[in-house]
Write an enzyme that holds these catalytic residues in place. Structure first.
Site, PDB file in Angstrom:
ATOM      1  N   ILE A  63      -9.193 -61.672 102.845  1.00 25.72           N
ATOM      2  CA  ILE A  63      -8.832 -60.823 101.706  1.00 25.72           C
ATOM      3  C   ILE A  63     -10.037 -59.981 101.287  1.00 25.72           C
ATOM      4  O   ILE A  63      -9.900 -58.807 100.950  1.00 25.72           O
ATOM      5  CB  ILE A  63      -8.332 -61.694 100.526  1.00 25.72           C
ATOM      6  CG1 ILE A  63      -6.991 -62.350 100.867  1.00 25.72           C
ATOM      7  CG2 ILE A  63      -8.188 -60.859  99.251  1.00 25.72           C
ATOM      8  CD1 ILE A  63      -6.487 -63.346  99.820  1.00 25.72           C
ATOM      9  N   ASN A 103     -14.447 -62.849  94.901  1.00 28.61           N
ATOM     10  CA  ASN A 103     -13.421 -63.235  95.868  1.00 28.61           C
ATOM     11  C   ASN A 103     -13.818 -64.468  96.673  1.00 28.61           C
ATOM     12  O   ASN A 103     -12.947 -65.171  97.181  1.00 28.61           O
ATOM     13  CB  ASN A 103     -13.180 -62.041  96.810  1.00 28.61           C
ATOM     14  CG  ASN A 103     -12.437 -62.443  98.054  1.00 28.61           C
ATOM     15  OD1 ASN A 103     -11.236 -62.662  98.017  1.00 28.61           O
ATOM     16  ND2 ASN A 103     -13.157 -62.577  99.174  1.00 28.61           N
ATOM     17  N   GLY A 109     -14.482 -67.895  98.192  1.00 24.89           N
ATOM     18  CA  GLY A 109     -13.906 -69.196  97.853  1.00 24.89           C
ATOM     19  C   GLY A 109     -13.703 -70.042  99.096  1.00 24.89           C
ATOM     20  O   GLY A 109     -13.617 -69.517 100.208  1.00 24.89           O
ATOM     21  N   TYR A 139      -9.379 -77.386  94.131  1.00 24.00           N
ATOM     22  CA  TYR A 139      -9.123 -75.931  94.236  1.00 24.00           C
ATOM     23  C   TYR A 139      -8.268 -75.441  93.053  1.00 24.00           C
ATOM     24  O   TYR A 139      -8.550 -74.400  92.452  1.00 24.00           O
ATOM     25  CB  TYR A 139      -8.414 -75.678  95.564  1.00 24.00           C
ATOM     26  CG  TYR A 139      -8.203 -74.232  95.943  1.00 24.00           C
ATOM     27  CD1 TYR A 139      -9.178 -73.522  96.646  1.00 24.00           C
ATOM     28  CD2 TYR A 139      -7.008 -73.585  95.638  1.00 24.00           C
ATOM     29  CE1 TYR A 139      -8.966 -72.201  97.016  1.00 24.00           C
ATOM     30  CE2 TYR A 139      -6.790 -72.268  96.009  1.00 24.00           C
ATOM     31  CZ  TYR A 139      -7.771 -71.580  96.700  1.00 24.00           C
ATOM     32  OH  TYR A 139      -7.555 -70.267  97.082  1.00 24.00           O
ATOM     33  N   PRO A 199      -3.323 -64.408  94.054  1.00 27.92           N
ATOM     34  CA  PRO A 199      -2.577 -64.251  95.305  1.00 27.92           C
ATOM     35  C   PRO A 199      -1.735 -65.494  95.589  1.00 27.92           C
ATOM     36  O   PRO A 199      -2.104 -66.610  95.225  1.00 27.92           O
ATOM     37  CB  PRO A 199      -3.679 -64.125  96.378  1.00 27.92           C
ATOM     38  CG  PRO A 199      -4.940 -63.870  95.633  1.00 27.92           C
ATOM     39  CD  PRO A 199      -4.767 -64.521  94.295  1.00 27.92           C
ATOM     40  N   GLY A 200      -0.632 -65.259  96.257  1.00 25.70           N
ATOM     41  CA  GLY A 200       0.108 -66.370  96.831  1.00 25.70           C
ATOM     42  C   GLY A 200      -0.463 -66.688  98.208  1.00 25.70           C
ATOM     43  O   GLY A 200      -1.668 -66.537  98.440  1.00 25.70           O
TER      44      GLY A 200
HETATM   45  N1  CAA Z   1       4.810 -83.291  97.142  1.00 24.79           N
HETATM   46  C1  CAA Z   1       5.011 -84.599  97.147  1.00 24.79           C
HETATM   47  N2  CAA Z   1       4.623 -85.412  98.129  1.00 24.79           N
HETATM   48  C2  CAA Z   1       4.010 -84.849  99.177  1.00 24.79           C
HETATM   49  C3  CAA Z   1       3.765 -83.458  99.248  1.00 24.79           C
HETATM   50  C4  CAA Z   1       4.208 -82.681  98.178  1.00 24.79           C
HETATM   51  N3  CAA Z   1       4.007 -81.356  98.167  1.00 24.79           N
HETATM   52  N4  CAA Z   1       3.123 -83.194 100.391  1.00 24.79           N
HETATM   53  C5  CAA Z   1       2.966 -84.370 101.034  1.00 24.79           C
HETATM   54  N5  CAA Z   1       3.516 -85.363 100.292  1.00 24.79           N
HETATM   55  C6  CAA Z   1       3.561 -86.785 100.624  1.00 24.79           C
HETATM   56  C7  CAA Z   1       3.886 -86.983 102.085  1.00 24.79           C
HETATM   57  O1  CAA Z   1       5.293 -86.955 102.271  1.00 24.79           O
HETATM   58  C8  CAA Z   1       3.275 -88.334 102.374  1.00 24.79           C
HETATM   59  O2  CAA Z   1       4.119 -89.340 101.877  1.00 24.79           O
HETATM   60  P1  CAA Z   1       4.306 -90.700 102.702  1.00 24.79           P
HETATM   61  O3  CAA Z   1       2.922 -91.279 102.795  1.00 24.79           O
HETATM   62  O4  CAA Z   1       5.246 -91.455 101.859  1.00 24.79           O
HETATM   63  O5  CAA Z   1       4.862 -90.294 104.024  1.00 24.79           O
HETATM   64  C9  CAA Z   1       2.032 -88.343 101.486  1.00 24.79           C
HETATM   65  O6  CAA Z   1       2.259 -87.344 100.487  1.00 24.79           O
HETATM   66  C10 CAA Z   1       0.771 -88.006 102.269  1.00 24.79           C
HETATM   67  O7  CAA Z   1       0.974 -86.691 102.826  1.00 24.79           O
HETATM   68  P2  CAA Z   1       0.139 -86.188 104.050  1.00 24.79           P
HETATM   69  O8  CAA Z   1       0.385 -87.078 105.230  1.00 24.79           O
HETATM   70  O9  CAA Z   1       0.406 -84.732 104.233  1.00 24.79           O
HETATM   71  O10 CAA Z   1      -1.336 -86.462 103.521  1.00 24.79           O
HETATM   72  P3  CAA Z   1      -2.679 -86.036 104.170  1.00 24.79           P
HETATM   73  O11 CAA Z   1      -3.715 -86.751 103.401  1.00 24.79           O
HETATM   74  O12 CAA Z   1      -2.679 -86.171 105.637  1.00 24.79           O
HETATM   75  O13 CAA Z   1      -2.741 -84.472 103.885  1.00 24.79           O
HETATM   76  C11 CAA Z   1      -3.031 -82.539 102.617  1.00 24.79           C
HETATM   77  C12 CAA Z   1      -2.701 -84.019 102.599  1.00 24.79           C
HETATM   78  C13 CAA Z   1      -4.422 -82.310 103.244  1.00 24.79           C
HETATM   79  C14 CAA Z   1      -3.078 -82.083 101.195  1.00 24.79           C
HETATM   80  C15 CAA Z   1      -1.995 -81.745 103.438  1.00 24.79           C
HETATM   81  O14 CAA Z   1      -0.705 -82.098 102.966  1.00 24.79           O
HETATM   82  C16 CAA Z   1      -2.185 -80.268 103.271  1.00 24.79           C
HETATM   83  O15 CAA Z   1      -3.032 -79.658 103.888  1.00 24.79           O
HETATM   84  N6  CAA Z   1      -1.384 -79.631 102.408  1.00 24.79           N
HETATM   85  C17 CAA Z   1      -1.467 -78.192 102.138  1.00 24.79           C
HETATM   86  C18 CAA Z   1      -2.307 -77.920 100.956  1.00 24.79           C
HETATM   87  C19 CAA Z   1      -2.278 -76.432 100.703  1.00 24.79           C
HETATM   88  O16 CAA Z   1      -1.246 -75.817 100.474  1.00 24.79           O
HETATM   89  N7  CAA Z   1      -3.426 -75.819 100.712  1.00 24.79           N
HETATM   90  C20 CAA Z   1      -3.490 -74.400 100.505  1.00 24.79           C
HETATM   91  C21 CAA Z   1      -4.615 -73.866 101.301  1.00 24.79           C
HETATM   92  S1  CAA Z   1      -4.602 -72.071 101.287  1.00 24.79           S
HETATM   93  C22 CAA Z   1      -5.079 -71.692  99.764  1.00 24.79           C
HETATM   94  O17 CAA Z   1      -5.430 -72.528  98.963  1.00 24.79           O
HETATM   95  C23 CAA Z   1      -5.067 -70.233  99.417  1.00 24.79           C
HETATM   96  C24 CAA Z   1      -4.332 -70.008  98.192  1.00 24.79           C
HETATM   97  O18 CAA Z   1      -4.929 -69.717  97.161  1.00 24.79           O
HETATM   98  C25 CAA Z   1      -2.852 -70.059  98.173  1.00 24.79           C
END
Ligand code: CAA
Length: 240
Positions: free
Chosen positions: A14, A82, A84, A147, A177-178
């Protein structure tokens, strides 16, 4: 006289799109970067935009960086915070370092940069500060207490500083941003990202230039009456 702008994290993702948009708007741009020397060099060769290396999480480095840009390009009129990082993980797996790094860089960086440029903007009675927040600072996100807290802090920081800047002609706004098609979002596990994209009404990830257009507007002379606002650019994923 052309305005001088600093874009932190301005050589990639970005930030790169923002640097280019401000250059297209006639500004002299300094693109800050922290680590990726090779990409910064390629960026400067490709765009002709100067790049400057410092860590926005380091208070002294920000002051030194701003002074260097001012000496080489002129007094700084515009700052886009910006830069991050993400260090995602559920709280059970999040180390203290993962928390502190994200708060220091994402939120602390905004303070460090604003603190370095605000006195000059006040003296010259004109300034634009745009802070890049996030949908995840507005809505929260599983696995991102660090974050989300930093980005939410950025939104509060923006509203507070805008009140201080108003009487000096310094506007302070945020963009939220989304999910945008960048390396940061590409690092989200594909099965998780697929579920996120399914919830975006527009049906796709955003593009970096779609954020940059908003930033360019907020940095323009025409945006002098816009301050303390947050512009959400998220494909309708969250309506705040
Ligand atoms: N809500 C509720 N429960 C959830 C969930 C959610 N959104 N996501 C996962 N879970 C649950 C899973 O189902 C799992 O449950 P069980 O153990 O019962 O099966 C439990 O939580 C553990 O989930 P994971 O196996 O996914 O856990 P992990 O530790 O391996 O990973 C994580 C966790 C690293 C957060 C991974 O889920 C991840 O990367 N998520 C995405 C996070 C994200 O959106 N980051 C944005 C980055 S980009 C950015 O930030 C830019 C911006 O500004 C938009």
């Amino acid at each position: 006289m052309a305005r001088v702008a600093i874009v932190t994290g301005g050589t990639r993702g970005i930030g790169e799109a923002i640097s280019l948009a401000l250059k297209d708007a006639g500004m002299i741009v300094a693109a800050n970067y922290a680590g990726n020397e090779e990409k910064a060099k390629a960026f400067t060769e490709r765009t002709g935009i100067a790049s400057y290396k410092w860590d926005v999480g380091d208070y002294d480095a920000c002051h030194e960086g701003v002074a260097k840009v001012a000496a080489e390009l002129g007094p700084v009129d515009v700052v886009v915070n910006n830069a991050g990082i993400t260090r995602d993980g559920t709280i059970l797996k999040m180390s203290r370092d993962m928390w502190e790094d994200v708060i220091r860089i994402n939120l602390g960086g905004c303070f460090n940069m604003a603190h370095a440029v605000f006195p000059g903007m006040r003296d010259r009675k004109w300034g634009r500060i745009v802070n890049i927040g996030s949908i995840n600072g507005q809505a929260g996100q599983y696995g991102q207490v660090n974050y989300a807290a930093a980005k939410s802090g950025i939104h509060g920081f923006t509203k507070a500083l805008s009140q201080e800047g108003a009487r000096f002609g310094v506007t302070v706004n945020a963009i939220a941003p989304g999910y945008i098609d960048t390396d940061m979002v590409a690092a989200v596990p594909p099965e998780v990202l697929e579920k996120i994209v399914a919830k975006i009404p527009v049906g796709r990830l955003g593009q970096a230039h779609e954020i940059a257009r908003g930033v360019a507007f907020l940095c323009s002379d025409e945006a002098g009456f816009v301050t303390g606002s947050t512009l959400s650019i998220n494909g309708g994923q969250h309506m705040y």
